[in-house]
Write a protein that holds these residues in place. Structure first.
Motif, PDB file in Angstrom:
ATOM      1  N   LEU A   1      -1.053   4.496  -1.741  1.00  0.00           N
ATOM      2  CA  LEU A   1      -2.625   4.270  -1.094  1.00  0.00           C
ATOM      3  C   LEU A   1      -2.400   4.738   0.336  1.00  0.00           C
ATOM      4  N   ASP A   2      -1.210   4.655   0.808  1.00  0.00           N
ATOM      5  CA  ASP A   2      -0.812   4.922   2.406  1.00  0.00           C
ATOM      6  C   ASP A   2       0.363   5.667   2.530  1.00  0.00           C
TER       7      ASP A   2
ATOM      8  N   ASN B   1       0.950  -0.979   0.062  1.00  0.00           N
ATOM      9  CA  ASN B   1       0.060  -0.117  -0.065  1.00  0.00           C
ATOM     10  C   ASN B   1       1.019   1.413   0.007  1.00  0.00           C
TER      11      ASN B   1
ATOM     12  N   PHE C   1      -2.928  -1.482 -10.201  1.00  0.00           N
ATOM     13  CA  PHE C   1      -3.317  -2.528  -8.991  1.00  0.00           C
ATOM     14  C   PHE C   1      -4.007  -3.836  -9.307  1.00  0.00           C
TER      15      PHE C   1
END
Ligand SMILES: Nc1ncnc2c1ncn2[C@@H]1O[C@H](COP(=O)(O)OP(=O)(O)OP(=O)(O)O)[C@@H](O)[C@H]1O
Ligand SMILES: [Mg+2]
Lengths: 428, 250
Positions: B75-76, B70, B108
């Motif tokens: 995404l993080d 991630n 992804f």
């Protein structure tokens, strides 16, 4: 670019879940339907009432004797007696008399065309053995009959001599002649008719049969409709033992006269001249014109009241939409996470859900508009008016639906936009 | 379209000698920060991945593979540490910039496919292009091209629930490819598939790596599949404990 896609997406979402969508939109549907129905019914009533009142003669003035409201009286110890009517009975001195009317005709010779006088002699049933017909017996003067412009089917109208001699002769409707004489109008002419009014029988000679005008709407079925029996005014007054005067009468104004200002002039003239020293009563004059405007006033008051209810329903509907949007966002948490992983910016997510909320509200709005128009058509049909849909109402409804969609969709959409992508993707 | 793809192929095919496209330095990830149950999951990860490389990450469940992935896929954000993605420092980038990076540079592929169920395979594949502002016509052409590439040309108008697991995963690979990203991140893409179907998916990844020159980071529980990649990184309790070459030619 995205808006078109979002609309399609929202519509397919609605179709996939029809029942839920319908329940969600119910508040909006009811709210918009009532707005449209009220505005359209109000629209048709006021247009047709105005036009029919104009046809009847907006320029007629109704003159009446009514109770004076006294001034407030304050006693020495400060107590207030409100100036309400004293509830006294009208005595012989309080009526409008023939002399007053003669004087008025002279005074207002240019403006007053004729004076319509009538006096009710009661309602009851005309009987001939087992045959009956409902009637209302009304004493009228010549001017009144002339103004009514009845279509005579047989016989003659009431003459000046009938009036002068206060003869007990009457004009009856074709309905009555159908019921009592089997439709033989010539047989009716010259016959006597017995009318039973409040425990007494009155007998009149029929001199004419007129055609009953169906267009005046009535809730009674055709058979027992009440028709008018016209009697000379004097005869009616003798029957009532009232020879003193009139408590109400109608003045037909001459062409081109402003009835509203004539009303004021008549009131002033009567009250200064005859009712100056009368403690309890005075003369009031009103024209159809003022009745039309008070009718439209009343209609708009009713509209406002129902609009408030519609507004509340729209508010509840909006909250319902917000609720379902919150549910839908929770259900689609993973989808939101996925979209973010694929590169959707927060603003795209927000736009998607606001569009969805607008689509729900607009769909509800459209259903509401259609329902409202149907409702209005049914109601106006029932009331006997021509349907006249309110265009302003439709425009307002569409705009308001969008507004509700944006307003109640913003919070859920923003919540979706601000979701943390990994938490959204981990959501089970 | 096809031309562009072949260009890239000639540039990168099979090469791992290029620059580092992913550079992680001292990455620490903590959850529940400032709360009594604060939890450190990644304890300082240093990892470089070269452009065009096919790397696999293995490790026990809960070792932090997905957490690391991630962060790689922006995404993080890491709690501490530095992350240079394709020469850009992304640890300080704004949310809007990160969504642009996910859209353009990263594709992804999830274990659970994460296709949008209400809409067709074709529309699912179009989605990343929609967010990139690609016009409708080009979007459809590109989506069809990639669906064909993964062998799904006959099922384009089907909705995800009309597809098998392997077919869904192929659609999701096509979706990851449509914006022609340089990096494909796949978190246990074969985890929910039988070994035969998993094999086919793996073949697609090899093809993307060799023919299209994509940098691929693959998380897997299968040692067999990991062996096929160029480099295997083993994670344990939030730390890299080993790194070895796989069988794939570099
Ligand atoms: N958002 C989060 N909040 C709290 N804890 C988290 C969060 N995400 C991951 N964790 C914890 O971090 C640890 C590592 O999780 P992660 O999902 O990275 O493991 P994994 O190696 O991918 O395991 P698996 O092979 O089962 O997928 C786990 O103990 C998990 O509980
Ligand atoms: Mg994992």
């Amino acid at each position: 670019m995205l808006i078109g896609e979002n609309i399609l997406l929202a519509l397919s979402g609605l179709l996939a879940n029809k029942m839920r969508a319908l329940l969600t939109m119910l508040g909006i549907i009811i709210g918009i339907a009532s707005v449209i129905a009220i505005m359209s019914v109000g629209n048709s009533i006021s247009t047709s009432v105005t036009s029919s009142m104009e046809a009847l003669g907006v320029n007629n003035i109704t003159l009446g004797v009514s109770q004076k409201s006294t001034e407030d009286t304050v006693t020495s110890d400060g107590r207030v007696f409100a100036g309400i009517s004293r509830g006294s009975e009208m005595s012989d001195d309080d009526y409008i008399t023939d002399e007053m009317l003669e004087a008025m005709k002279e005074e207002f010779a240019g403006s007053v065309d004729s004076v319509l006088l009538s006096e009710s002699a009661g309602s009851g049933t005309a009987e001939d053995g087992s045959l009956t017909a409902n009637v209302a017996v009304t004493g009228v003067n010549e001017a009144y009959l002339e103004y009514e412009d009845l279509a005579l089917l047989a016989g003659r109208t009431l003459t000046e001599r009938d009036q002068e001699n206060a003869k007990n002769v009457v004009l009856v409707s074709d309905k009555l002649a159908d019921s009592l004489f089997g439709g033989d109008y010539d047989a009716a002419i010259g016959s006597e008719v017995k009318i039973y009014i409040s425990n007494r029988y009155y007998t009149y000679a029929i001199v004419g049969v007129y055609e009953y005008d169906d267009s005046s709407f009535s809730t009674e079925s055709d058979d027992n409709v009440t028709t008018t029996v016209y009697l000379p005014l004097e005869a009616a007054r003798q029957q009532n033992h009232s020879s003193t005067g009139y408590s109400q009468l109608t003045i037909v104004t001459a062409a081109g006269v402003d009835s509203a200002s004539l009303c004021d002039e008549l009131e002033t003239w009567f009250n200064n001249r005859y009712y100056h020293s009368n403690d309890s009563f005075e003369v009031t004059a009103s024209s159809m014109e003022s009745m039309v405007s008070s009718m439209t006033d009343m209609l708009s008051t009713v509209s406002i009241a129902i609009s408030v209810i519609a507004g509340i329903s729209l508010l509840v509907g909006g909250i319902g939409v917000m609720n379902i949007m919150l549910v839908s966002i929770t259900e689609r948490t993973r989808e939101i996470g996925t979209r973010k992983a694929l590169g959707a910016a927060n603003s795209s997510i927000r736009l998607q859900f606001i569009t969805e909320s607008i689509v729900i509200c607009l769909t509800g709005g459209f259903i509401g508009i259609i329902l409202g128009l149907l409702l209005a058509a049914a109601a106006t049909n029932l009331l006997g008016y021509a349907a006249s849909p309110s265009v302003g109402g439709i425009v307002f409804s569409v705009a308001f639906s969008i507004l509700i969609g944006v307003f109640f969709g913003y919070y859920p959409a923003n919540k979706a936009a601000k979701m943390n992508p990994i938490e959204a993707l981990r959501y089970e | 379209m096809e031309k562009q793809v072949t260009d890239k192929t000639s540039e990168n095919a099979g090469s791992s000698k290029g620059k580092n496209i992913i550079q992680l330095k001292g990455i620490i990830k903590r959850f529940y920060i400032g709360q009594p149950n604060e939890l450190e999951i990644l304890h300082g990860i240093d990892l470089n991945v070269k452009e065009g490389e096919f790397v696999s990450i293995v490790g026990a469940s809960g070792s932090g593979k997905t957490t690391l992935m991630n962060i790689i896929g922006v995404l993080d954000r890491p709690t501490e540490g530095e992350y240079m993605l394709d020469g850009v420092d992304v640890s300080k980038a704004k949310d809007k910039e990160l969504s642009g990076i996910r859209n353009q540079k990263i594709g992804f592929v999830f274990q659970t496919y994460n296709l949008i169920s209400r809409t067709t395979a074709l529309r699912n594949v179009e989605l990343p292009m929609m967010y990139a502002g690609v016009g409708k016509k080009e979007r459809q052409e590109r989506a069809k091209y990639y669906l064909e590439m993964v062998g799904m040309q006959d099922r384009m108008t089907h909705k995800p629930d009309e597809l098998s697991g392997g077919q869904k995963q192929r659609v999701s690979i096509a979706r990851a490819m449509t914006n022609n990203p340089s990096i494909i991140l796949a978190d246990e893409p074969t985890g929910a598939l039988d070994s035969r179907t998993g094999r086919k998916i793996m073949d697609i990844f090899h093809q993307l790596n060799q023919k299209e020159g994509k940098t691929i980071v693959l998380i897997t529980h299968s040692n067999e599949l990991a062996e096929e990649t160029q480099r295997i990184i083993t994670l344990k309790d939030g730390e890299i404990i080993g790194e070895r070459k796989g069988s794939a030619v570099c």
